[in-house]
Design a protein around this motif. Structure first.
Motif, short mmCIF file in Angstrom:
data_model
loop_
_atom_site.label_atom_id
_atom_site.label_comp_id
_atom_site.label_asym_id
_atom_site.label_seq_id
_atom_site.Cartn_x
_atom_site.Cartn_y
_atom_site.Cartn_z
N TYR A 95 -37.48 22.02 -33.70
CA TYR A 95 -38.49 21.39 -34.54
C TYR A 95 -39.85 21.66 -33.92
CZ TYR A 95 -38.03 17.90 -30.83
OH TYR A 95 -37.96 17.28 -29.61
N GLY A 96 -40.90 21.55 -34.72
CA GLY A 96 -42.25 21.76 -34.21
C GLY A 96 -42.40 23.11 -33.53
N GLU A 97 -42.84 23.08 -32.28
CA GLU A 97 -43.06 24.32 -31.54
C GLU A 97 -41.79 24.86 -30.89
OE1 GLU A 97 -44.73 20.94 -28.86
OE2 GLU A 97 -44.24 21.29 -30.95
N PHE A 98 -40.68 24.14 -31.02
CA PHE A 98 -39.43 24.56 -30.38
C PHE A 98 -38.48 25.22 -31.39
CE2 PHE A 98 -40.96 20.92 -27.87
CZ PHE A 98 -41.04 21.51 -26.63
N TYR A 99 -37.83 26.29 -30.94
CA TYR A 99 -36.88 26.99 -31.83
C TYR A 99 -35.72 27.54 -30.99
CZ TYR A 99 -40.04 30.73 -30.26
OH TYR A 99 -40.83 31.56 -29.51
N GLU A 100 -35.16 26.69 -30.13
CA GLU A 100 -34.13 27.16 -29.20
C GLU A 100 -32.85 27.62 -29.90
OE1 GLU A 100 -33.23 24.93 -25.67
OE2 GLU A 100 -35.30 24.28 -25.44
N MET A 101 -32.57 27.07 -31.08
CA MET A 101 -31.34 27.48 -31.77
C MET A 101 -31.41 28.93 -32.24
SD MET A 101 -30.12 24.17 -33.98
CE MET A 101 -29.60 22.66 -33.15
N ARG A 102 -32.60 29.49 -32.23
CA ARG A 102 -32.75 30.90 -32.58
C ARG A 102 -32.06 31.79 -31.54
NH1 ARG A 102 -36.48 34.15 -35.63
NH2 ARG A 102 -36.94 36.14 -34.62
N GLN A 103 -32.08 31.33 -30.26
CA GLN A 103 -31.49 32.14 -29.20
C GLN A 103 -30.22 31.53 -28.59
OE1 GLN A 103 -35.02 31.24 -28.35
NE2 GLN A 103 -35.87 33.00 -29.43
N PHE A 104 -30.17 30.17 -28.52
CA PHE A 104 -29.12 29.54 -27.74
C PHE A 104 -28.11 28.77 -28.60
CE2 PHE A 104 -32.75 29.90 -24.82
CZ PHE A 104 -32.14 30.53 -23.75
N THR A 105 -26.97 28.53 -28.00
CA THR A 105 -25.89 27.74 -28.62
C THR A 105 -25.70 26.47 -27.81
OG1 THR A 105 -24.77 29.73 -29.39
CG2 THR A 105 -23.43 27.72 -29.23
N GLU A 106 -25.46 25.36 -28.50
CA GLU A 106 -25.18 24.11 -27.79
C GLU A 106 -23.93 24.26 -26.94
OE1 GLU A 106 -24.93 20.89 -30.54
OE2 GLU A 106 -27.11 20.74 -30.81
N GLY A 107 -23.93 23.62 -25.79
CA GLY A 107 -22.78 23.71 -24.89
C GLY A 107 -21.57 22.98 -25.45
N PRO A 108 -20.41 23.16 -24.83
CA PRO A 108 -19.20 22.49 -25.28
C PRO A 108 -19.30 20.98 -25.11
CG PRO A 108 -18.85 23.53 -23.15
CD PRO A 108 -20.20 23.98 -23.63
N LYS A 109 -18.45 20.25 -25.82
CA LYS A 109 -18.47 18.79 -25.74
C LYS A 109 -17.88 18.29 -24.42
CE LYS A 109 -20.27 18.40 -29.81
NZ LYS A 109 -21.71 18.03 -29.93
N GLU A 110 -16.92 19.02 -23.88
CA GLU A 110 -16.29 18.64 -22.63
C GLU A 110 -16.30 19.83 -21.68
OE1 GLU A 110 -15.30 15.69 -21.76
OE2 GLU A 110 -15.67 14.74 -23.71
N PRO A 111 -16.31 19.59 -20.38
CA PRO A 111 -16.32 20.69 -19.40
C PRO A 111 -15.08 21.58 -19.53
CG PRO A 111 -16.89 18.61 -18.34
CD PRO A 111 -16.40 18.27 -19.71
#
Length: 641
Positions: free
Chosen positions: A121-137
């Protein structure tokens, strides 16, 4: 790390965007510096190996491979250093790119904490490059070794098992359900945050409050390392705003737009002590795998500020705090008077600080009730030790406040009592002193019966903790308004009232009361001056309030309190003086509990109180041996060097 102090640091290194070899070299330099400084946990900003502002360059395989090699070099360099280090980098796994915090210790990569919440959102666009990490290790293969990968990884020091550290990354702190909240439920005591939070108008204050309250709510230490001004300024600017917090307090903070190492010490034992007392702090069920790391055991040299007056707020907020305390005291008395239908109160006034505060609070309560101040009976009871100065101040104060003044000398009554029990008037023992205190209490109680009112107690928290009160004398009242106000704070409350009352004559009287030595005035004066000064007998109240604060608020052992006191009062008191009065404190604290077991009601105004119905359920016959031994051992350790 003795007494639970762990030296930590947040570091914003020199950086060139996308220049991994340069960034790696700078990170290694700062790691070496941190190790030299005895820092055990060092945190670098988010994506610090590459720079946060690489944008679509994160899609370039060349940059990602360089980041991996940079991490290997950082891990290798850590083999010659003492500490746990957290660095940020992009990490590719199974065709997806993750924003991770790598933990490095003694030449090894221990694991990768993944970012759980990616701002888009706003000035951030991390989903363009990155994927959210897993829910559990889970586990991944990196450099031929299977390593933990995921959120809420817990790193545990091998010899100091209570030192458990977990990481989160920037936006994780801002999220509704942060990974850090889950990590502390798994046992983490210190959270670190690798961040890249850009600077906007007012954002530094918001960020500061967020970190402070996060550490408070989670009852943990928090190390926040932020990206600096050498990140790309194409669209946003970063300031290197680093912070170290502990359970709601900012221990150290870097000014914005500085490039420096921010160092302080987090008290792990203090945090664990708070968690023990907090019944709403719950651990998650089940066993959580913990990743071992090791750091050298050594005496942590303290750099954090230790206030010699922990009960006194900073000057900027002192007036507001004083007014709030006075209001709580007066509102408590207001409710008691309204409940019992009382139109009268009786206050014994001596011209000293405590009785002055009690009278001021009573006046405030009557004003809240809309009742005439003449319903307040201020009683001065001169006897053997009364000086003209305190007597005149008591009378002038009562008249200036518009309350009813009664003078009831008790000398003849006390002499008659001495005759009744066969005590010589020349024997100035404890019987001589306490007979006066109990006679005064009897007079006040009976005057209250005459007026259909209640006796307002004057004794303060410091006196109750030390037992510096006559049992069934000034120890007793019908409502004790000062019972949770420490002596050091009493002075500031009276000073605040003097400065805000708008009455120059009353202000002058109150200021003279403030200049009068603290005394029960139970022994005859010498040449008209007070001969019995409380602090000469029981010790400086600023020392006792310091001991009390760390004993009752945090449950510190006496040796640790001595260590803190030596730093807080350096240049004010000699070490031998601190040790002597701390010994007195613990002897009196344990020996005088029977007086606190039957205290009258009174309003709690701060985090430290000794009401037997609320904050301190302590046996009256508990022994002090273990505490005194700990203090003696710390003193011996200091002087065996």
């Amino acid at each position: 790390m003795r007494h639970g102090f762990v030296k930590v640091a947040a570091v914003t290194p020199r950086l060139r965007v996308a220049d991994v070899p340069y960034n790696t070299q700078e990170i290694c330099k700062k790691m070496e510096e941190a190790s030299r400084l005895g820092i055990k946990i060092t945190v670098f900003p988010e994506l610090s190996v590459t720079g946060y502002t690489c944008g679509d360059l994160f899609a370039q395989d060349l940059l990602l491979q360089a980041a991996k090699e940079g991490l290997k070099e950082i891990a290798k360099a850590s083999g010659e250093m003492d500490g746990l280090f957290f660095v940020g980098l992009p990490l590719e796994q199974e065709g997806k790119l993750y924003n991770v915090a790598a933990a490095v210790n003694r030449g090894r990569i221990l694991g990768f904490t993944t970012k759980s919440f990616l701002p888009n959102y706003g000035e951030f666009y991390e989903m363009r490059q990155f994927t959210e990490g897993p829910k559990e290790p889970e586990e991944i293969l990196f450099a031929g070794e299977r390593l933990p990968f995921g959120p809420q990884l817990i790193f545990e020091e091998e010899t100091m098992k209570e030192l458990r550290v977990s990481a989160e990354l920037c936006e994780d702190l801002w999220s509704v359900e942060s990974p850090g909240a889950k990590a502390v439920q798994k046992g983490a005591v210190i959270l670190v945050n690798l961040s890249a939070s850009n600077e906007l108008l007012g954002k530094a204050e918001y960020r500061r409050n967020l970190v402070r309250m996060h550490a408070s709510r989670l009852v943990c230490g928090y190390v926040y390392a932020n990206a600096g001004e050498e990140e790309s300024s194409t669209d946003v600017v970063f300031s290197g705003h680093n912070m170290i917090a502990e359970n709601g307090a900012i221990l150290k903070e870097s000014p914005v737009f500085t490039q420096e190492i921010t160092v302080s010490e987090i008290d792990v034992k203090r945090i664990l002590g708070e968690r023990r007392k907090n019944t709403t702090f719950h651990r998650r069920e089940g066993v959580t795998d913990r990743i071992p790391f090791s750091v050298g055991w050594e005496e942590t040299k303290l750099s954090r500020f230790i206030s010699p007056t922990p009960f006194i707020p900073e000057e900027a907020t002192r007036g507001k705090v004083c007014e709030e305390i006075l209001t709580i005291q007066a509102k408590g008395l207001q409710k008691r008077l309204a409940h019992c239908g009382g139109k009268s109160t009786v206050v014994g006034i001596s011209g000293g600080l405590d009785s002055t505060l009690a009278l001021l609070v009573t006046v405030k309560a009557f004003d809240y009730l809309g009742q005439d101040r003449s319903g307040i009976t201020a009683v001065t009871m001169p006897c053997f030790g009364t000086t003209d100065r305190t007597y005149q101040n008591a009378c002038r104060m009562a008249k200036g406040l518009g309350v009813t003044l009664r003078e009831i000398p008790i000398k003849e009554a006390v002499l008659q009592h001495f005759a009744d029990i066969g005590h010589s008037r020349n024997d100035h023992s404890v019987t001589y002193e306490n007979a006066q205190a109990r006679e005064r209490t009897q007079v006040l109680m009976d005057v209250a019966n005459q007026t259909g009112g209640i006796v307002v107690g004057t004794g303060d928290l410091s006196e109750l903790v030390l037992g510096w009160a006559t049992y069934n004398g000034d120890h007793m009242s019908m409502y004790a308004v000062n019972s949770s106000v420490p002596k050091t704070m009493v002075r500031y409350l009276v000073e605040h009232y003097a400065g805000t009352c708008g009455d120059a004559n009353l202000q002058a009287i109150l200021e003279d009361v403030l200049d009068t030595p603290v005394s029960p005035e139970l022994l005859p004066p010498k040449e008209g001056e007070i001969s019995q000064k409380t602090e000469d007998l029981v010790g400086p109240y600023e020392l006792h309030d310091f001991f009390m604060y760390y004993t009752l608020r945090f449950g510190y052992e006496p040796g640790k309190i001595l260590r803190l006191a030596r730093q807080a009062f350096a240049g004010i008191y000699e070490e031998e003086v601190i040790y002597r009065w701390e010994t007195v404190f613990f002897r009196r604290f344990f020996g005088q509990q029977f007086k606190r077991s039957c205290l009258p009601d009174g309003p709690k105004v701060g985090t430290v109180a000794v009401s037997p119905r609320g904050d301190l359920r302590m046996p009256s016959d508990a022994g002090s041996t273990v505490w005194l031994k700990d203090l003696e051992e710390e003193w011996g350790r200091l002087h065996s060097k």
